[in-house]
Design an enzyme around this catalytic site. Structure first.
Site, PDB file in Angstrom:
ATOM      1  N   TYR A   1       0.842  -1.199   0.000  1.00 36.25           N
ATOM      2  CA  TYR A   1       0.000   0.000   0.000  1.00 36.25           C
ATOM      3  C   TYR A   1       0.876   1.247   0.000  1.00 36.25           C
ATOM      4  O   TYR A   1       1.836   1.349   0.761  1.00 36.25           O
ATOM      5  CB  TYR A   1      -0.915   0.033   1.236  1.00 36.25           C
TER       6      TYR A   1
ATOM      7  N   GLU B   1      -3.186   7.688  -4.474  1.00 40.47           N
ATOM      8  CA  GLU B   1      -3.105   6.409  -3.784  1.00 40.47           C
ATOM      9  C   GLU B   1      -2.838   5.271  -4.760  1.00 40.47           C
ATOM     10  O   GLU B   1      -3.457   5.202  -5.815  1.00 40.47           O
ATOM     11  CB  GLU B   1      -4.423   6.137  -3.047  1.00 40.47           C
TER      12      GLU B   1
END
Ligand code: GDP
Ligand code: MN
Length: 386
Positions: free
Chosen positions: A109, A197
């Site tokens: 992530y 992101e």
């Protein structure tokens, strides 16, 4: 403003973030052709909606032939996808992204967000991708690394190294990871993002590091500096009422209740929504017509409120500061007449020329209720729609 994954990947690629080759399609035929053009044994067909959680909702499918790609596309195009981010109404799929498939070794992530308390962008990284980052933050906060980015110097080499180490990358992969990080942070800062992101960022079985998914949000107030980004706006993804409101400079956000609110000032609008809720009602929207709303804006705001079929009553709560209450009353009366208002209307005015404004409302012949306090106004509208 949000953009689609394929658009975010195109932007990020310009900043040196490695992504797979892909083609955006709007028909099953295009999807079949895209599979052939990519000429890979494996491709991924991904719905393009402004919401995450597509994988779990069946919006990300691996395909191994052009026929299979077309079949999958036929099952997705025009269909409504409901993910944990879309709300119960879901989103209609209009575009599919066909991407060369990756052999995933590991998912991580990575994100850059604007941290207002730090007054700087912050890079967030976790070696455990795939899982919801919110869940990881709640149950295993130590798994998440955070590095504040210097607003002028950008991401420093030592920070990139530390982040890569945290992600479990070493050797060539750490170098590739640092390049990806540098590109992501640069894109975030140069394009005035509020979020960039990559979930997941992956290492492939072949040892490549790349962005498998991408989400970017932009600061609306800076969009004038980025015409190319502004052009990526997809009105299909936005509430038509919100799109209409923007045209008239109204701050409108659709909600799920049945009491339409027309208020001036964001703070007053929020207080109004709170008090409606307190009195047992549910606001259908947040609407701030602005401090200096004119008659035209009031009329347009009314039209937008009434175009929402859920609206069973309207509460107008206006403080006449810059504007005078009589001007507002005239606007409300004109709007109510023009829109042939057929739901209960409660008006609460306060401020300059309030007596005159109230008198105008009383003499208007309209079937409306007036209130002198916010409490009373909220009680009246909640009672009126019962
Ligand atoms: P999201 O669910 O909306 O966040 O969509 P993502 O783009 O993150 O994809 C969801 C999941 O699909 C990923 O976490 C992967 O596990 C899987 N996926 C996406 N692309 C590929 C691919 O090229 N190969 C493989 N094997 N899996 C993929
Ligand atoms: Mn994702």
């Amino acid at each position: 403003m949000n953009i689609h994954e394929y658009q975010a990947k195109q932007l990020l690629a310009k900043f040196g973030v490695p992504v797979s080759r892909g083609i955006a399609c709007t028909s099953t035929d295009e999807v079949g052709k895209a599979f052939a053009t990519l000429a890979e044994p494996l491709a991924v067909v991904k719905v393009q909606i402004h919401a995450g959680g597509r994988g779990k909702a069946g919006g990300v499918k691996l395909v191994r032939s052009a026929d299979e790609a077309k079949q999958v596309a036929a099952g997705l195009l025009g269909k409504t996808i409901v993910t944990h981010q879309t709300g119960p109404e879901g989103r209609v799929v209009k575009t599919l992204y066909v991407e060369a498939g990756s052999d995933i070794e590991r998912e991580m992530y990575l994100a850059v967000v604007m941290d207002r308390s730090a007054q700087a962008p912050v890079v967030i990284a976790a070696a455990e991708g795939g899982m919801d980052i919110e869940e990881l933050a709640a149950h295993k906060p130590e798994a998440i690394a955070r590095h504040r980015v210097h607003p002028v110097k950008g991401l420093q080499a030592f920070q990139a190294r530390a982040l890569c180490k945290h992600l479990g990358l070493s050797g060539e992969q750490a170098k590739a990871g640092a390049r990806l990080l540098g590109g992501l942070v640069k894109a975030f800062m140069e394009l005035d993002c509020s979020l960039a992101e990559i979930n997941p960022m992956i290492v492939t079985k072949q040892g490549e590091v790349k962005a498998l998914d991408a989400k970017m949000s932009f600061d609306d107030n800076a969009l004038f500096r980025h015409q190319d980004v502004a052009e990526l706006r997809d009105l299909n993804e936005e509430d038509p009422k919100e799109v209409e409101a923007k045209k008239f400079d109204l701050n409108y956000i659709a909600l799920h209740g049945n009491i339409g609110c027309m208020v001036n000032g964001a703070g007053l609008a929020m207080a109004t929504m709170d008090v409606i809720q307190l009195k047992g009602g549910a606001p259908a929207n947040f609407l701030d017509v602005g401090g200096g709303a004119n008659k035209q804006q009031v009329t347009n705001a009314f039209k937008i409120l009434l175009s929402d079929k859920n609206v069973k009553g309207i509460l107008v709560n206006i403080f006449g500061g810059i504007m005078k209450c009589d001007t507002i009353a005239e606007g409300v009366i004109a709007a109510a007449k023009e829109t042939r208002l057929n739901v209960p209307l409660v008006v609460r005015l306060e401020g300059t020329n309030v007596e005159l404004g109230r008198k105008l409302l009383q003499d208007s012949g309209l079937n409306l209720h007036t209130a002198t306090s916010l409490d009373e106004a909220a009680e009246k509208i909640v009672a009126a729609i019962r």
